[in-house]
Write a protein that holds these residues in place. Sequence first.
Motif, PDB file in Angstrom:
ATOM      1  N   LEU A 192      38.157 -21.433  37.960  1.00 29.00           N
ATOM      2  CA  LEU A 192      36.733 -21.445  37.625  1.00 29.00           C
ATOM      3  C   LEU A 192      36.498 -21.427  36.117  1.00 29.00           C
ATOM      4  O   LEU A 192      35.374 -21.182  35.674  1.00 29.00           O
ATOM      5  N   ASP A 193      37.540 -21.704  35.351  1.00 28.25           N
ATOM      6  CA  ASP A 193      37.402 -21.730  33.890  1.00 28.25           C
ATOM      7  C   ASP A 193      37.249 -23.173  33.423  1.00 28.25           C
ATOM      8  O   ASP A 193      38.217 -23.931  33.399  1.00 28.25           O
ATOM      9  N   PRO A 194      36.037 -23.577  33.021  1.00 28.57           N
ATOM     10  CA  PRO A 194      35.823 -24.966  32.608  1.00 28.57           C
ATOM     11  C   PRO A 194      36.456 -25.300  31.257  1.00 28.57           C
ATOM     12  O   PRO A 194      36.470 -26.465  30.867  1.00 28.57           O
ATOM     13  N   ALA A 195      36.985 -24.276  30.571  1.00 30.58           N
ATOM     14  CA  ALA A 195      37.638 -24.510  29.282  1.00 30.58           C
ATOM     15  C   ALA A 195      39.151 -24.420  29.370  1.00 30.58           C
ATOM     16  O   ALA A 195      39.835 -24.512  28.347  1.00 30.58           O
ATOM     17  N   ALA A 196      39.690 -24.233  30.573  1.00 30.78           N
ATOM     18  CA  ALA A 196      41.138 -24.062  30.729  1.00 30.78           C
ATOM     19  C   ALA A 196      41.878 -25.306  30.249  1.00 30.78           C
ATOM     20  O   ALA A 196      41.450 -26.439  30.488  1.00 30.78           O
ATOM     21  N   GLU A 197      42.989 -25.071  29.581  1.00 29.73           N
ATOM     22  CA  GLU A 197      43.820 -26.172  29.100  1.00 29.73           C
ATOM     23  C   GLU A 197      45.147 -26.245  29.832  1.00 29.73           C
ATOM     24  O   GLU A 197      45.706 -27.328  30.013  1.00 29.73           O
ATOM     25  N   HIS A 198      45.670 -25.090  30.245  1.00 33.75           N
ATOM     26  CA  HIS A 198      46.987 -25.090  30.896  1.00 33.75           C
ATOM     27  C   HIS A 198      47.111 -23.871  31.797  1.00 33.75           C
ATOM     28  O   HIS A 198      46.699 -22.771  31.435  1.00 33.75           O
ATOM     29  N   PHE A 199      47.634 -24.067  32.987  1.00 36.70           N
ATOM     30  CA  PHE A 199      48.049 -22.975  33.856  1.00 36.70           C
ATOM     31  C   PHE A 199      49.193 -23.490  34.720  1.00 36.70           C
ATOM     32  O   PHE A 199      49.347 -24.694  34.916  1.00 36.70           O
ATOM     33  N   GLU A 200      49.979 -22.550  35.228  1.00 33.52           N
ATOM     34  CA  GLU A 200      51.220 -22.923  35.908  1.00 33.52           C
ATOM     35  C   GLU A 200      51.039 -23.201  37.390  1.00 33.52           C
ATOM     36  O   GLU A 200      51.930 -23.765  38.022  1.00 33.52           O
ATOM     37  N   TYR A 201      49.940 -22.788  37.964  1.00 29.84           N
ATOM     38  CA  TYR A 201      49.739 -22.994  39.400  1.00 29.84           C
ATOM     39  C   TYR A 201      49.009 -24.308  39.659  1.00 29.84           C
ATOM     40  O   TYR A 201      48.391 -24.896  38.771  1.00 29.84           O
ATOM     41  N   GLU A 202      49.077 -24.765  40.898  1.00 36.40           N
ATOM     42  CA  GLU A 202      48.348 -25.950  41.328  1.00 36.40           C
ATOM     43  C   GLU A 202      47.078 -25.471  42.031  1.00 36.40           C
ATOM     44  O   GLU A 202      47.139 -24.904  43.115  1.00 36.40           O
ATOM     45  N   PRO A 203      45.894 -25.684  41.441  1.00 33.66           N
ATOM     46  CA  PRO A 203      44.679 -25.103  42.015  1.00 33.66           C
ATOM     47  C   PRO A 203      44.221 -25.819  43.277  1.00 33.66           C
ATOM     48  O   PRO A 203      44.350 -27.040  43.400  1.00 33.66           O
ATOM     49  N   LEU A 204      43.678 -25.037  44.191  1.00 39.49           N
ATOM     50  CA  LEU A 204      43.025 -25.608  45.356  1.00 39.49           C
ATOM     51  C   LEU A 204      41.752 -26.339  44.936  1.00 39.49           C
ATOM     52  O   LEU A 204      41.450 -27.431  45.437  1.00 39.49           O
ATOM     53  N   VAL A 205      41.012 -25.730  44.022  1.00 46.61           N
ATOM     54  CA  VAL A 205      39.778 -26.304  43.478  1.00 46.61           C
ATOM     55  C   VAL A 205      39.805 -26.098  41.973  1.00 46.61           C
ATOM     56  O   VAL A 205      40.243 -25.054  41.489  1.00 46.61           O
ATOM     57  N   ASP A 206      39.336 -27.098  41.229  1.00 47.85           N
ATOM     58  CA  ASP A 206      39.299 -27.017  39.772  1.00 47.85           C
ATOM     59  C   ASP A 206      37.891 -27.354  39.311  1.00 47.85           C
ATOM     60  O   ASP A 206      37.414 -28.479  39.503  1.00 47.85           O
ATOM     61  N   ILE A 207      37.205 -26.378  38.702  1.00 48.78           N
ATOM     62  CA  ILE A 207      35.831 -26.588  38.265  1.00 48.78           C
ATOM     63  C   ILE A 207      35.722 -27.736  37.274  1.00 48.78           C
ATOM     64  O   ILE A 207      34.672 -28.376  37.146  1.00 48.78           O
ATOM     65  N   ARG A 208      36.816 -28.043  36.575  1.00 46.04           N
ATOM     66  CA  ARG A 208      36.768 -29.115  35.572  1.00 46.04           C
ATOM     67  C   ARG A 208      36.540 -30.482  36.213  1.00 46.04           C
ATOM     68  O   ARG A 208      36.177 -31.430  35.508  1.00 46.04           O
ATOM     69  N   GLU A 209      36.759 -30.577  37.526  1.00 43.59           N
ATOM     70  CA  GLU A 209      36.444 -31.826  38.224  1.00 43.59           C
ATOM     71  C   GLU A 209      34.941 -31.970  38.429  1.00 43.59           C
ATOM     72  O   GLU A 209      34.445 -33.078  38.664  1.00 43.59           O
ATOM     73  N   LEU A 210      34.223 -30.843  38.349  1.00 48.37           N
ATOM     74  CA  LEU A 210      32.765 -30.860  38.454  1.00 48.37           C
ATOM     75  C   LEU A 210      32.122 -30.919  37.074  1.00 48.37           C
ATOM     76  O   LEU A 210      31.239 -31.751  36.821  1.00 48.37           O
ATOM     77  N   ILE A 211      32.576 -30.038  36.189  1.00 45.24           N
ATOM     78  CA  ILE A 211      32.046 -29.990  34.829  1.00 45.24           C
ATOM     79  C   ILE A 211      33.084 -29.358  33.914  1.00 45.24           C
ATOM     80  O   ILE A 211      33.781 -28.413  34.302  1.00 45.24           O
ATOM     81  N   HIS A 212      33.197 -29.906  32.722  1.00 50.24           N
ATOM     82  CA  HIS A 212      34.129 -29.402  31.716  1.00 50.24           C
ATOM     83  C   HIS A 212      33.311 -28.821  30.563  1.00 50.24           C
ATOM     84  O   HIS A 212      32.184 -29.252  30.306  1.00 50.24           O
ATOM     85  N   LEU A 213      33.871 -27.821  29.890  1.00 45.75           N
ATOM     86  CA  LEU A 213      33.160 -27.217  28.762  1.00 45.75           C
ATOM     87  C   LEU A 213      32.769 -28.259  27.729  1.00 45.75           C
ATOM     88  O   LEU A 213      31.675 -28.196  27.138  1.00 45.75           O
ATOM     89  N   ASP A 214      33.646 -29.237  27.509  1.00 44.91           N
ATOM     90  CA  ASP A 214      33.329 -30.282  26.525  1.00 44.91           C
ATOM     91  C   ASP A 214      32.083 -31.068  26.908  1.00 44.91           C
ATOM     92  O   ASP A 214      31.350 -31.559  26.037  1.00 44.91           O
ATOM     93  N   ASP A 215      31.822 -31.187  28.221  1.00 44.07           N
ATOM     94  CA  ASP A 215      30.622 -31.901  28.666  1.00 44.07           C
ATOM     95  C   ASP A 215      29.363 -31.227  28.138  1.00 44.07           C
ATOM     96  O   ASP A 215      28.406 -31.893  27.729  1.00 44.07           O
TER      97      ASP A 215
END
Length: 272
Positions: A38-61
Amino acid sequence: MRYAQLVIGPAGSGKSTYCYHILRHFEAERQSAKVVNLDPAAEHFEYEPLVDIRELIHLDDAMEDDDLKFGPNGGLVFCMEYLLENRDWLEEQLGEDDDDYILFDCPGQIELYSHMTVMKDLVEVLQNWNFRVCGVFLMDSQFMIDGAKFLAGTMTALSVMVNLVIPHVNVLSKVDLLGKSAKKQLERFIEPDARNLLSDVANNSRWHKKYQALTEALGALIEDYSLVRFYPLDLRDEENIGDLVLSINNVIQFGEDADVQIRDFDPPEEDE
């Protein structure tokens, strides 16, 4: 019934790392768990997310929009509010499987949890979707080994607990990064005596003399509420991780609704 950990805390407190190791622990125990970013500013994490908020909206948007012109903090708030406005998207992404166990890896902007309502509104949405939610609040133990910082961190944790109004577990993260002397100091902060910790803050500076009454009032507030306790987390210690998961699972009553598995056995044959 579905189950959720809302993994929250300041930036850099180790939320994504925590989610990754909890996920590995579940896999080792042959249990199923998933992580939602749920972090729209995330750049890197080691897990494979079930859902990624960045697919809906990114902080840069939000920051690059010519009309909005948000900075990083305002942009994060906007992204979380946008997620709530598009809760149907999140519900569709989560699916409808019963007995889901999901860790929600949240942004590191502390205002979202301490006094704003956006995360509280998200909790209510999850509860309406049949989730039992536990807040897991992480604080970096490297910054919590003296009285003044610990009182400040405890006040932050208390503010989050009062604002979100959900079952809550406070975790001191990155204990594995502390030296031996720091770990010894940490022991007195696990179940803190706020009035005793004031002795660490006391000094003869003009600042302390001016605000001594305020400091004592904060200590009394923490002591009177008696809600804040911290669980030390060493990610190198699998038993330590297991104990924390067990505590959280007890809070959300994970597994208590499971059907008892009954196996039929053939009666033993009589000896001839």
